[in-house]
Design an enzyme around this catalytic site. Structure first.
Site, short mmCIF file in Angstrom:
data_model
loop_
_atom_site.label_atom_id
_atom_site.label_comp_id
_atom_site.label_asym_id
_atom_site.label_seq_id
_atom_site.Cartn_x
_atom_site.Cartn_y
_atom_site.Cartn_z
N GLU A 205 0.82 -1.20 0.00
CA GLU A 205 0.00 0.00 0.00
C GLU A 205 0.86 1.25 0.00
O GLU A 205 2.02 1.23 0.43
CB GLU A 205 -0.89 0.04 1.25
N ARG A 302 -12.27 -8.86 17.45
CA ARG A 302 -12.06 -9.30 18.83
C ARG A 302 -12.00 -8.07 19.73
O ARG A 302 -12.09 -6.93 19.25
CB ARG A 302 -10.73 -10.05 18.93
#
Length: 661
Positions: A205, A302
């Site tokens: 990226e 999570r």
């Protein structure tokens, strides 16, 4: 119906501070708590706290905390109604979530489909793009060849970021500034990704300039409700690992919060999300936070390490919410009901040495003490007497402070860090305190490069010898030596009216002469000089001036006659010099022996015996805590000896390469 009636028992498939934190809430709600542990954690704090505890294997995580079959066997044996995975280990393992469901045990987390959808960064980016969530420009495809990815990096434009598609916690993540460095960085990222996550694939990226790391805490229930609980700023990072987190984000406007919150909840809804999750964004911070300048990075399916700052400002217990949702109940509130009060900051206290490149540090905790205050929260999984091992993340504690304003919260955090005592492994305590006090961080603007730019001012480089710490330890050692001498003289003089040694020294009215005291200070031989003025003693160290003023030094005694002198967050190991028990070559510090900086695995060796090397040349790579550490030549020379073979486990301080002239 209460949570405890629906989920009467809970197995915590984790360890350390997060296991302790989950147990506290579960016990408050009336749930029976079940711990699982490796051999290394048999006597750990979380094991002591749980109602029941079961061994699941030896120390290596792959043979214990990552062994889903063993954990499920224990859950069935113990009659666990649900399993809380904490974070790390199996927390984002979709197969484990499926296996729990197949066994009729509730997985306290999102459905496996959501974990899979968000588990790989490339697939997640493609998914959220369809939901109109902005993503960073880059290559997120399947082709993994070095030549192809190099061309993609050129197309994107340097600097670029290589990221393991299954990564997290900075593992498998490398920033590359130049094309000539790309191949080595790619190879390292792939190895870390494979070792940490079992997946070597990466994406590439564009590296966002002046990046701010801002994440949104989201919560969904099985009734279709999804809300966000404000944002956290995690921009203070080192090697892509968070150091200090805070909530709310500095400079966050209602407009940007609304835009970012909407993007986060849309991403969660796109995968039918249930439970606690975090949507992470990278923002271009050059002109402050803007509604059109933030990009989706990933979603962590999570609970996050930094969740306490969200709890501090919202007053919510996120673990309780997780259990409520897992029990099938609705959240019970809407977005407009969420309120934030004040400001909270969290510092991650690690067993690592900032003066040696933040290398992990292990060993027994000879002393551990935290301040007590209603505005300070300590989340820890260890206590004095425990050992920080090389097998797991070296976190000692999270120190969380809450105040009405950001500066007040940072003041309280700095105070708490200053009052914390840790003796044994080296820690980042002094570094964290300087960071909390840093004007550049307080006044801004700051971004993820703040620590790297200010590394010298933050003390994260070799520091001069702490003369105050050495002086305090020297006085203690001399006092003990005198007492030992008095006792020995008294034994020798048994049956006599008086000991001649006591006459000459202890009870003499004559001034005591100056004394030279040979010391070993962090492995270096130093001669201390002690002079008396009446009953007062003064220590001087040739070449190491002692600054005037008060010096509050705490001494903790370790094995082998060693004192750990703690002063302003730094630790200095001091003992009497004994030439018969010291590695004189190591004390001499010739620079020819390149040693393993920590316990780990030698995964690469780039030189052979007889090979000439130049200063700065890569010699070997040691892997510890699933991160790679490169060993380089300290000077020009010739390799005269190799101390280990690739694949071997090496202890801290073990000889790896020896250089001759």
């Amino acid at each position: 119906m209460s949570i405890a009636k629906k989920l009467p028992s809970i197995l915590i498939a984790n360890r350390g501070e997060i296991a302790c934190r989950v147990i506290r809430t579960a016990r408050r709600l009336g749930l029976r708590t079940i711990a699982v542990h490796s051999d290394a954690d048999a006597d750990a704090l979380f094991v002591q706290m749980a109602d029941e505890a079961y061994r699941i294997g030896p120390a290596p995580a792959r043979e214990s905390y990552l062994d889903a079959e063993k954990i499920l066997d224990v859950a069935k044996q113990a009659g666990a109604a649900c399993i809380h995975p904490g974070y790390g280990f199996l927390s984002e393992n979709a197969d484990f979530a499926d296996a729990c469901a197949a066994a009729g045990i509730v997985f306290v987390g999102p459905p496996a489909s959501a974990i899979r959808a968000m588990g790989l960064k490339d697939a997640a980016k493609a998914l959220v793009e369809k939901a109109s969530v902005p993503v960073v420009p880059g290559y997120h495809g399947a082709e993994q060849g070095v030549d192809f990815l190099s061309r993609e990096a050129e197309r994107i434009g340097y600097p670029v970021l290589i990221k393991a598609v299954a990564g997290g916690g900075g593992k498998g993540m490398k920033k590359v500034d130049r094309a000539e460095d790309f191949a080595d960085a790619l190879s390292s990222a792939q190895r870390e990704g494979k070792n940490a996550f079992g997946d070597a694939r990466v994406l590439v990226e564009k590296y966002v300039l002046s990046p701010r790391h801002v994440e949104i805490q989201v919560f969904g229930d099985s009734h279709g409700n999804v809300v966000h609980l404000y944002e956290r700023d995690c921009s203070l990072q080192r090697r892509h690992q968070k150091v200090i987190e805070e909530a709310p984000a500095p400079g966050m406007s209602p407009e940007v919060r609304a835009a970012m919150g909407k993007a986060a909840t849309e991403a969660a809804k796109a995968v039918g999300y249930v439970g606690a999750g975090t949507v992470e964004f990278i923002a271009d911070g050059r002109e402050g936070l803007k509604a059109d300048r933030f990009y989706f990075m990933e979603m962590n399916t999570r609970l996050q390490v930094e969740h306490p700052v969200t709890e501090a400002i919202t007053g919510l217990d996120l673990v309780e919410l997780q259990l409520k949702v897992a029990a099938g109940e609705p959240l019970g509130f809407a977005q407009d009901d969420v309120r934030a009060e004040g400001h909270a900051v969290e510092a991650r206290l690690y067993a690592e040495d900032p003066e040696k490149g933040f290398l992990p540090s292990t060993g027994k905790l000879w002393a551990l003490q935290f301040p007590q205050s209603e505005d300070i929260r300590i989340d820890t999984g260890v206590e004095a007497g425990d050992t920080v091992t090389p097998h797991y993340d070296p976190m000692i504690a999270k120190v969380i402070a809450h105040g009405q304003t950001r500066n007040e919260a940072l003041d309280k955090l700095a105070w708490a860090l200053g009052e914390t005592i840790v003796a044994g492994p080296r820690t980042n305590l002094a570094f964290l305190k300087k960071l909390a006090e840093a004007e550049g961080f307080r006044q801004g603007p700051f971004d993820t490069g703040f620590i790297e730019r200010n590394i010298e001012a933050l003390g994260a480089e070799p520091q001069p010898l702490d003369a105050a710490a050495v002086a305090a330890a020297a006085l203690q050692l001399e006092e003990e030596r005198q007492l030992a001498g008095i006792e020995a003289a008294a034994v020798r003089a048994e049956g006599e009216a008086r000991s001649p040694w006591l006459d000459a020294d202890a009870f003499s009215l004559m001034p005591r002469p100056a004394l030279g005291l040979p010391l070993l200070v962090d492995g270096e031989r130093i001669e201390a000089k002690i002079e008396w003025q009446g009953d007062d003693a003064r220590v001087s160290l040739p070449g190491h001036p002692l600054a005037e003023g008060e010096h509050e030094v705490t001494l903790a005694q370790a094995d082998g006659g060693i004192y750990l002198a703690l002063h302003r967050g730094r630790q200095t190991a001091v003992s009497l010099f004994d030439p018969f028990s010291v590695d004189l070559d190591a004390v001499a510090g010739s620079g020819g022996v390149i040693k393993a900086p920590m316990h780990g695995k030698l995964i690469a060796l780039f030189v052979k015996a007889g090979e000439a090397v130049v200063k700065g040349q890569r010699l070997a790579i040691v892997e510890a805590m699933k991160m790679e550490h490169v060993l380089t030549a300290p000077r020009d020379g010739t390799v005269t000896e190799l101390g280990a073979e690739p694949g071997a486990q090496v202890a801290e301080g073990a000889k790896v390469v020896v250089l001759g002239e």
